[in-house]
Design a protein around this motif. Structure first.
Motif, PDB file in Angstrom:
ATOM      1  N   GLN A  16       0.859  -1.184   0.000  1.00 43.72           N
ATOM      2  CA  GLN A  16       0.000   0.000   0.000  1.00 43.72           C
ATOM      3  C   GLN A  16       0.893   1.232   0.000  1.00 43.72           C
ATOM      4  O   GLN A  16       1.689   1.416   0.922  1.00 43.72           O
ATOM      5  N   SER A  47       3.174  -7.068 -12.734  1.00 38.70           N
ATOM      6  CA  SER A  47       2.990  -5.963 -11.803  1.00 38.70           C
ATOM      7  C   SER A  47       1.742  -5.176 -12.157  1.00 38.70           C
ATOM      8  O   SER A  47       1.462  -4.933 -13.337  1.00 38.70           O
ATOM      9  N   SER A  48       0.979  -4.800 -11.144  1.00 38.26           N
ATOM     10  CA  SER A  48      -0.176  -3.927 -11.373  1.00 38.26           C
ATOM     11  C   SER A  48      -0.372  -3.044 -10.142  1.00 38.26           C
ATOM     12  O   SER A  48       0.075  -3.379  -9.042  1.00 38.26           O
ATOM     13  N   ARG A  49      -0.983  -1.900 -10.372  1.00 37.74           N
ATOM     14  CA  ARG A  49      -1.243  -0.983  -9.259  1.00 37.74           C
ATOM     15  C   ARG A  49      -2.597  -0.324  -9.452  1.00 37.74           C
ATOM     16  O   ARG A  49      -2.866   0.235 -10.515  1.00 37.74           O
ATOM     17  N   SER A  50      -3.443  -0.408  -8.425  1.00 33.89           N
ATOM     18  CA  SER A  50      -4.751   0.225  -8.490  1.00 33.89           C
ATOM     19  C   SER A  50      -4.636   1.717  -8.195  1.00 33.89           C
ATOM     20  O   SER A  50      -3.654   2.176  -7.606  1.00 33.89           O
ATOM     21  N   GLU A  51      -5.658   2.445  -8.602  1.00 33.27           N
ATOM     22  CA  GLU A  51      -5.650   3.891  -8.373  1.00 33.27           C
ATOM     23  C   GLU A  51      -5.600   4.249  -6.901  1.00 33.27           C
ATOM     24  O   GLU A  51      -5.137   5.320  -6.523  1.00 33.27           O
ATOM     25  N   LEU A  54      -2.850   0.490  -4.037  1.00 33.54           N
ATOM     26  CA  LEU A  54      -2.482  -0.886  -3.718  1.00 33.54           C
ATOM     27  C   LEU A  54      -1.825  -1.524  -4.933  1.00 33.54           C
ATOM     28  O   LEU A  54      -2.426  -1.594  -6.010  1.00 33.54           O
ATOM     29  N   GLY A  55      -0.603  -1.967  -4.773  1.00 37.98           N
ATOM     30  CA  GLY A  55       0.133  -2.573  -5.879  1.00 37.98           C
ATOM     31  C   GLY A  55       0.562  -3.988  -5.562  1.00 37.98           C
ATOM     32  O   GLY A  55       0.832  -4.319  -4.403  1.00 37.98           O
ATOM     33  N   ILE A  56       0.598  -4.816  -6.583  1.00 41.22           N
ATOM     34  CA  ILE A  56       1.108  -6.178  -6.450  1.00 41.22           C
ATOM     35  C   ILE A  56       2.170  -6.378  -7.526  1.00 41.22           C
ATOM     36  O   ILE A  56       1.916  -6.113  -8.706  1.00 41.22           O
TER      37      ILE A  56
ATOM     38  N   MET B   1      -4.042  -8.070   2.577  1.00 43.23           N
ATOM     39  CA  MET B   1      -2.613  -7.986   2.896  1.00 43.23           C
ATOM     40  C   MET B   1      -2.371  -8.456   4.316  1.00 43.23           C
ATOM     41  O   MET B   1      -2.427  -7.695   5.258  1.00 43.23           O
ATOM     42  N   SER B  47      -5.672  -8.004  -4.381  1.00 37.34           N
ATOM     43  CA  SER B  47      -6.068  -7.757  -5.756  1.00 37.34           C
ATOM     44  C   SER B  47      -5.745  -6.324  -6.149  1.00 37.34           C
ATOM     45  O   SER B  47      -5.956  -5.395  -5.366  1.00 37.34           O
ATOM     46  N   SER B  48      -5.227  -6.148  -7.342  1.00 38.60           N
ATOM     47  CA  SER B  48      -5.008  -4.792  -7.862  1.00 38.60           C
ATOM     48  C   SER B  48      -5.184  -4.819  -9.376  1.00 38.60           C
ATOM     49  O   SER B  48      -5.050  -5.867 -10.011  1.00 38.60           O
ATOM     50  N   ARG B  49      -5.521  -3.675  -9.919  1.00 38.80           N
ATOM     51  CA  ARG B  49      -5.695  -3.579 -11.373  1.00 38.80           C
ATOM     52  C   ARG B  49      -5.206  -2.223 -11.840  1.00 38.80           C
ATOM     53  O   ARG B  49      -5.612  -1.183 -11.326  1.00 38.80           O
ATOM     54  N   SER B  50      -4.309  -2.261 -12.832  1.00 38.43           N
ATOM     55  CA  SER B  50      -3.795  -1.019 -13.398  1.00 38.43           C
ATOM     56  C   SER B  50      -4.784  -0.427 -14.381  1.00 38.43           C
ATOM     57  O   SER B  50      -5.661  -1.129 -14.905  1.00 38.43           O
ATOM     58  N   GLU B  51      -4.615   0.867 -14.659  1.00 36.98           N
ATOM     59  CA  GLU B  51      -5.521   1.535 -15.599  1.00 36.98           C
ATOM     60  C   GLU B  51      -5.462   0.934 -16.991  1.00 36.98           C
ATOM     61  O   GLU B  51      -6.426   1.023 -17.754  1.00 36.98           O
ATOM     62  N   ASP B  52      -4.330   0.316 -17.331  1.00 32.85           N
ATOM     63  CA  ASP B  52      -4.215  -0.295 -18.656  1.00 32.85           C
ATOM     64  C   ASP B  52      -4.916  -1.653 -18.743  1.00 32.85           C
ATOM     65  O   ASP B  52      -4.855  -2.305 -19.789  1.00 32.85           O
ATOM     66  N   LEU B  54      -4.359  -4.418 -16.805  1.00 33.41           N
ATOM     67  CA  LEU B  54      -3.659  -5.588 -16.273  1.00 33.41           C
ATOM     68  C   LEU B  54      -3.984  -5.737 -14.786  1.00 33.41           C
ATOM     69  O   LEU B  54      -3.732  -4.823 -13.991  1.00 33.41           O
ATOM     70  N   GLY B  55      -4.545  -6.855 -14.430  1.00 25.90           N
ATOM     71  CA  GLY B  55      -4.917  -7.094 -13.039  1.00 25.90           C
ATOM     72  C   GLY B  55      -4.238  -8.319 -12.477  1.00 25.90           C
ATOM     73  O   GLY B  55      -3.957  -9.274 -13.204  1.00 25.90           O
ATOM     74  N   ILE B  56      -3.940  -8.265 -11.188  1.00 27.22           N
ATOM     75  CA  ILE B  56      -3.393  -9.424 -10.483  1.00 27.22           C
ATOM     76  C   ILE B  56      -4.265  -9.675  -9.259  1.00 27.22           C
ATOM     77  O   ILE B  56      -4.515  -8.758  -8.469  1.00 27.22           O
TER      78      ILE B  56
END
Lengths: 123, 123
Positions: A16, A47-51, A54-56, B1, B47-52, B54-56
């Protein structure tokens, strides 16, 4: 996003972010990603990061020795200390041994066109 | 987490979304998340999801039997078929056995205030 062999190591880093210092963080993250890719035994990462911050990041390694060598890399260690000081509210890290992997893709999409529509056991 | 014990199972799902049907996808994802949490042996998920797109999502399970039971859950299977048809360009899935876990948090942050600043080996 690719398959990895059974017995390779997945390092699952869930973090986070704080709401500060975004540019320096992005620069450091890019340096880390490139440096990791140069290490012996590196297999890849997702790799991904939410707005909401939170990133993984999951990095994949040939074996545990390779994962530990990256953990102990002096540049990685220095950046980790910076991360604790500025960029992260909290994180968890799980080191896990891959037992099986699957991939799926819609057919005919660029380089993934060779993957069949059904799940493919790897290891 | 949160920390998970050694020998628990991490299911690492990395997916590239299509650019369609976002609302239905979000609804299905919420249903899946809640349903997973009701299953025997469920330990948690990140769980996270990028704007592009890609989610994990990493789900954690007490053992491989629990992870496989979720894989074979009829509602989960039906939603997975929908995902292949509409929501995903491609995905990978890695099933891995956790060997060790660490957590770190800045001190004094809500429920995490009890975690010390140094990494804590769990398993």
């Amino acid at each position: 996003m690719k398959l990895h062999p059974a017995d390779s190591i997945a390092v699952i880093f869930c973090a986070q972010r704080t709401d500060m210092d975004h540019e320096a963080y992005a620069a450091a993250a890019a340096v880390m990603s490139n440096l990791a890719a140069e290490q012996t035994g590196y297999l890849g990462q997702d790799s991904s990061r939410s707005e909401d911050g939170l990133g993984i990041t999951v990095s994949y390694w040939k074996d545990d020795a390779a994962a530990k060598a990256w953990r102990d890399h002096p540049v990685h260690s220095a950046i980790r200390e910076q991360g604790r000081g500025k960029w992260y509210e909290s994180y968890t890290l799980h080191v896990a041994r891959i037992e099986r992997s699957y991939a799926w893709a819609k057919s005919g999409i660029g380089e993934k066109s060779g993957i069949e529509e059904n799940s493919m056991p790897y290891g």
